[in-house]
Enzyme design. Structure first.
Site, PDB file in Angstrom:
ATOM      1  N   ASP A 193      -0.308   1.206   1.335  1.00  0.00           N
ATOM      2  CA  ASP A 193       0.367   2.516   1.059  1.00  0.00           C
ATOM      3  C   ASP A 193      -0.555   3.265   1.506  1.00  0.00           C
ATOM      4  O   ASP A 193      -2.087   3.097   2.072  1.00  0.00           O
ATOM      5  CB  ASP A 193       0.140   2.084  -0.813  1.00  0.00           C
ATOM      6  CG  ASP A 193      -0.693   3.317  -0.665  1.00  0.00           C
ATOM      7  OD1 ASP A 193       0.613   4.598  -1.054  1.00  0.00           O
ATOM      8  OD2 ASP A 193      -1.053   4.622  -1.670  1.00  0.00           O
ATOM      9  N   GLU A 252       3.090   2.937   4.317  1.00  0.00           N
ATOM     10  CA  GLU A 252       3.996   3.898   4.614  1.00  0.00           C
ATOM     11  C   GLU A 252       2.850   5.266   5.640  1.00  0.00           C
ATOM     12  O   GLU A 252       1.724   5.200   5.960  1.00  0.00           O
ATOM     13  CB  GLU A 252       3.552   4.247   3.393  1.00  0.00           C
ATOM     14  CG  GLU A 252       3.839   6.009   2.788  1.00  0.00           C
ATOM     15  CD  GLU A 252       2.589   6.694   1.466  1.00  0.00           C
ATOM     16  OE1 GLU A 252       3.536   7.726   0.877  1.00  0.00           O
ATOM     17  OE2 GLU A 252       1.847   5.872   1.150  1.00  0.00           O
TER      18      GLU A 252
END
Length: 625
Positions: free
Chosen positions: A341, A370
């Protein structure tokens, strides 16, 4: 002083006995206790023989730890500013026998107490760390919103958020791991090969705890989703079906109620500021050769949001604490890959070290980060190989490919100039030379943060199918977002709008869209479209690892090929407003002597000796015969 920092100072000065009660610490009259040791346990025979234990207990630093166990050596004891912590460095020899290792804590007054730390044997027959690659189809699930398989854990007494309200996008809805396990046959039939769940660790936050990105524990599944053993069962059930498990990791931040935030080991456990400082979200400063150091610091050290404290990756104890927890989950549960993330907000030197350590322990395991950025170089800079002179190597195989995501939306919705519309999609892919291997990138139409693709294309079914056809046939690892197969819709304004419940996942639901009977005609059409493409892709390496050749778009028509020594697949995308007539002789270089092709969707035979006719906003996927 900012209110968050005042809270932090308050928690640091809570008397130890009250802190013990607030965290469930067993506090003895003399202060002799161990509340927790993390990692929860470890294994003998790991590639890296070094292990650092975090020991937490009331005034534990006043005691001298001692370990006497064959093969286990206590090499160093670290004391930090907070006396409730000790960090113990262990060397575990390869020949060490599994067992309970006694850690004896000796007080200066002659009193002692002990803690038994378990070293397990590695499970040789447990499937794990397989890696997720271009032969996979990923299905992304937000666990709270997919299916409720165990209503008994909907509300867990003692947790900060106990409300359950399916009518609100901000509260928990009750989805859980058992619900996902119950639907694995459905997903396998759809053609899914890998499951990515948004984080499932405990999020004991006062509100919006459903999404999982504000963890308050590193080693415990949120009890409202199930428990650690159920997570292991999920991995086992996936592996039994030939599927894989992807764990969503958050290196950058934790929740404000994380137990190490309530009582930090040291002032530099988190990135602290004199007053609350948010990240700028400006990824450019990471690679900008002209960037001010102050801007870089605010980008990486600023907090993501006020409820998610930023971890200090320069702290060596933080680095080991994070890394060891990720290795633990692979070994314990059988995780096959990681999604990382908010990757640009991390300290990249730490992420490079993390990547090297993960690969050393599990050479086949893969991970993707990400990278919600704008521009191909901005995205490629975070991938491994130092391919664009970024002067550092992240050791990250691939990224979530936002650039193709933006491009496919424009291809189907945009105008038709030389630099926009479908030409942008062509141009983005033409820049794949900047990656070490673009096939490691994860391609997607939507996710838990983005508007549903069906809404992005104006609920136009032909556009939607074109996007899905591209997703399943372009290079990279395709990722579906739960509900794509029934054309779920909505715009991410706010993001809770695209985190709806999957109809049929709850016992009280009056319609079940997991079944053909519960779906509308349109929904069944979309379901079968995805199912056909995903299963064809799963069975045909040409769409997994096959080479790619694309042709410059003409008159809003974009043609590309996937091919290997056995097969060739031709994809023809008409993004225009009118029916297109396509002279296939232009593509002779790849069509070669083929005169016929099979339409993968309907099985019809297509004549390649005559012009192809393609409806507006539609795409054909053709296997050359």
């Amino acid at each position: 002083m900012n209110v968050l920092l005042r809270m932090n100072v308050f928690f640091r000065w809570i008397p130890a006995c009250l802190l013990a009660l607030s965290l469930g610490m067993p506090a003895g009259a003399s202060g002799q206790s161990v509340a927790r040791v993390e990692p929860l346990h470890w294994w003998v025979g790991m590639h890296n023989p070094e292990l650092q234990l975090l020991v937490y207990g009331e005034n534990i630093a006043a005691y001298e730890p001692e370990i006497v166990f064959p093969g286990v050596q206590l090499t160093q004891v670290h004391r930090v500013e907070n006396p409730n912590y000790l960090f113990l460095d262990l060397h575990i020899a390869p020949s060490t026998t599994p067992g309970n290792v006694p850690i004896v804590f000796n007080g200066s007054d002659g009193r002692t107490f002990s803690w038994e730390y378990e070293l397990k044997a590695r499970e040789a027959d447990r499937t794990k760390a397989q890696g997720v690659r271009s032969d996979d189809v990923i299905y992304l699930i937000m666990p709270d919103r997919f299916a409720n398989g165990d209503t008994s854990n909907d509300i867990v007494p003692g947790m900060r958020e106990t409300a359950l309200n399916r009518d609100s996008m901000y509260y928990r809805h009750g989805g859980d791991l058992q619900g996902i396990i119950n639907k694995l046959d459905y997903l396998h039939d759809l053609g899914v090969t890998a499951l990515w769940l948004n984080p499932v660790l405990t999020n004991d936050m006062e509100q919006a705890s459903y999404h999982g990105y504000a963890a308050t524990e590193n080693y415990q599944v949120d009890p409202r989703f199930g428990d650690n053993e159920l997570y292991r069962k999920l991995a086992d059930e996936l592996h039994r079906r030939g599927m894989k498990l992807i764990k969503d990791l958050v290196h950058n931040h934790v929740g404000l109620r994380h137990w190490t935030v309530l009582d930090p080991p040291a002032p530099d456990w988190l990135n602290q500021w004199p007053t609350y400082t948010n990240t700028t979200y400006k990824d450019q400063v990471i690679f900008d050769p002209y960037a001010a150091e102050a801007d870089r610091k605010r980008m990486t050290d600023g907090w993501f949001v006020p409820t998610m404290p930023d971890m200090n990756h320069r702290n060596p104890y933080v680095r080991k604490y994070i890394t060891q927890s990720h290795i633990w989950w692979v070994e314990y549960a059988g995780v096959d890959g990681f999604r990382l993330d908010t990757y640009p907000y991390n300290d990249l030197d730490f992420m490079a070290d993390w990547g090297r350590l993960i690969k050393a322990e599990y050479p086949e395991l893969t991970f993707f980060g990400e990278t919600w950025v704008h521009g191909v170089p901005n995205q490629a800079v975070y991938t491994q190989g130092s391919t664009i002179n970024q002067r550092f190597d992240t050791h990250m195989p691939g990224v979530t490919d936002f650039q193709t995501h933006f491009a496919i939306i424009e291809a189907l919705n945009g105008s038709f100039g030389w630099t926009d519309g479908v030409n942008r999609l062509y141009s983005v892919l033409a820049n794949d030379f900047v990656y070490e291997d673009a096939y490691r990138n994860v391609v997607f139409l939507d996710n838990h943060d983005k508007s549903r693709f069906f809404s992005e294309v104006g609920e136009n079914v032909d556009k939607y199918k074109s996007g899905l056809a591209w997703l399943m046939t372009t290079r990279g690892i395709p990722q579906l977002y739960y509900g794509a197969e029934i054309a779920m819709k909505n715009f991410a304004n706010p993001d809770g709008m695209v985190r709806e419940d999957f109809p049929g996942g709850w016992p009280a639901d009056t319609v079940d869209k997991f079944t053909e009977a519960g779906r509308s005609v349109l929904e069944n059409d979309i379901f079968q479209y995805i199912r056909t493409l995903a299963n064809y892709r799963k069975s045909n390496p040409v769409l997994q690892t096959g080479r790619m050749m694309q042709y410059v778009p003409e008159d809003a028509v974009y043609v590309y090929f996937r091919y290997n020594d056995e097969k060739t697949v031709m994809v023809v995308m008409n993004t225009g407003e009118d029916e297109a007539e396509i002279d296939v002789s232009r593509f002779e270089e790849r069509i070669r002597s083929a005169t016929r092709a099979k339409d993968i969707i309907n099985g019809n035979t297509v004549n390649l000796t005559a012009p192809l006719r393609l409806n507006a906003k539609s795409t054909a996927v053709l296997e050359l015969l």
